[in-house]
Structure formats: structure tokens, C-alpha cells
Design an enzyme around this catalytic site. Sequence first.
Site, PDB file in Angstrom:
ATOM      1  N   GLN A  78     -45.824 -18.872   1.983  1.00  0.00           N
ATOM      2  CA  GLN A  78     -46.324 -19.958   2.492  1.00  0.00           C
ATOM      3  C   GLN A  78     -47.909 -20.197   2.604  1.00  0.00           C
ATOM      4  OE1 GLN A  78     -43.471 -19.725   5.921  1.00  0.00           O
ATOM      5  NE2 GLN A  78     -43.958 -21.870   6.029  1.00  0.00           N
ATOM      6  N   GLY A 113     -41.881 -17.964  12.509  1.00  0.00           N
ATOM      7  CA  GLY A 113     -41.949 -17.007  11.507  1.00  0.00           C
ATOM      8  C   GLY A 113     -42.858 -17.554  10.216  1.00  0.00           C
ATOM      9  N   HIS A 116     -38.027 -18.588   1.658  1.00  0.00           N
ATOM     10  CA  HIS A 116     -39.399 -19.035   1.180  1.00  0.00           C
ATOM     11  C   HIS A 116     -39.583 -18.107  -0.079  1.00  0.00           C
ATOM     12  CE1 HIS A 116     -40.816 -21.946   3.994  1.00  0.00           C
ATOM     13  NE2 HIS A 116     -40.636 -21.492   4.963  1.00  0.00           N
ATOM     14  N   CYS A 173     -40.143 -26.183   9.988  1.00  0.00           N
ATOM     15  CA  CYS A 173     -41.074 -25.290   8.936  1.00  0.00           C
ATOM     16  C   CYS A 173     -42.351 -25.762   9.049  1.00  0.00           C
ATOM     17  CB  CYS A 173     -40.419 -25.451   7.543  1.00  0.00           C
ATOM     18  SG  CYS A 173     -41.157 -24.401   6.276  1.00  0.00           S
ATOM     19  N   LEU A 174     -43.455 -24.748   9.237  1.00  0.00           N
ATOM     20  CA  LEU A 174     -44.974 -25.043   9.085  1.00  0.00           C
ATOM     21  C   LEU A 174     -45.159 -25.688   7.707  1.00  0.00           C
ATOM     22  CD1 LEU A 174     -46.167 -21.694  10.811  1.00  0.00           C
ATOM     23  CD2 LEU A 174     -45.764 -23.930  11.877  1.00  0.00           C
ATOM     24  N   HIS A 214     -34.122 -18.013   7.003  1.00  0.00           N
ATOM     25  CA  HIS A 214     -34.954 -19.101   6.702  1.00  0.00           C
ATOM     26  C   HIS A 214     -36.379 -18.650   5.966  1.00  0.00           C
ATOM     27  CE1 HIS A 214     -37.536 -23.063   7.735  1.00  0.00           C
ATOM     28  NE2 HIS A 214     -38.581 -22.256   7.476  1.00  0.00           N
ATOM     29  N   GLU A 215     -36.866 -17.579   6.292  1.00  0.00           N
ATOM     30  CA  GLU A 215     -38.163 -16.859   5.993  1.00  0.00           C
ATOM     31  C   GLU A 215     -37.751 -16.090   4.476  1.00  0.00           C
ATOM     32  OE1 GLU A 215     -40.715 -17.735   7.039  1.00  0.00           O
ATOM     33  OE2 GLU A 215     -40.120 -18.529   9.055  1.00  0.00           O
TER      34      GLU A 215
HETATM   35 NI    NI Z   1     -40.546 -22.240   6.884  1.00  0.00          NI
END
Ligand code: NI
Length: 171
Positions: free
Chosen positions: A51, A46, A137, A91-92, A133-134
Amino acid sequence: MALREVLTWPNPRLREVAQPVSKVNDEVKALVRDLFDTMYDEGGVGLAATQIGVPLRVVVMDCGMEEKRPIALINAEIVAREGTILWQEGCLSVPGVTAEVERSAHINVHYLDATGQPQALEADGLLAVCVQHELDHLDGHLYFDRLAEFERKATLIAYEDAAIESNEASS
Ligand code: NI
């Protein structure tokens, strides 16, 4: 194909609250494509526009196992939740560490798809975790914000150690 740079913690832009998309125009469609390209390139499940430094309420995900299942959610809202689930999340934007986070187990989501059409989605398991989660963000929240204080500190210390190690490895 356009790859965008994924911001990593503690970049302050990860705390920005994203604004709703007023119209799903060509610019927003290009943003969705860039998000998918970048997410697949980074090997993530995701990615939120926040981000890559774009403060708009756009997220993409693909929780498919054997086959691709790309989903883009624009102006998404969770309209119902049920139960709780624990999931090991990464998480990226916080590479190198993971932690177990408590989320709602089942959710119902209303959103616009990448063509601007209103849609509804019912999700559980990984997909439900990924959506939560997304969407976090987009409100400037990272998964470690949901941990107990001790665990949050331990995760961030491990993250700093992992960052130092990867800098040493690359220098
Ligand atoms: Ni993330």
C-alpha cells in the site's frame, strides 16, 4: 518518524505481488517503523507494504482496543484455517466505503517478527480478519475482489461517488 503516502485504488501498484524478505536487515526494520507510523497516523488497524508502493512481504497491524497491540508480520503464511466469519471491512487504499466480506474465522500463521525471529500466531475475530486482509494486499488482492459481482460493482460505484464528493469538498 516517517510518514509514507498510502496508494489508493485504482493505482496499479496495488495489484503488484510482493516478494519475500530475504533478510530482516536495517532497511526492513525501517520499513516496519514507517508502516506503523503511517498506519497510526491514518487511523487504520492494518497496513501492507504494497500500500506504500514497496513490493515486499511485510504487513503491520494493531487490533488492540484500549491499549496498543502492534504486530509486524514478515513473510507470513497462513498454515491452517477453520470456519467462516463475516466482517464489515474497510481499507485505507479504498477510503470512504466498507463492505461485508467472508473470511476464515480462525487461522494459524507462521511469520518472522521485526527482529527476524520465527513466530507462530493463532488468531480469531478482528485479528484473523485483519491478517487475511493485509496478506491479501501482498498478493495484489483488495477486499472487494472477494465480493459477489453485484456487490463489488456497487462498492466501487460508491467509492467513486465518495471520491468525487471529497474532491468537491476540498476544491
Ligand atoms: Ni487494506
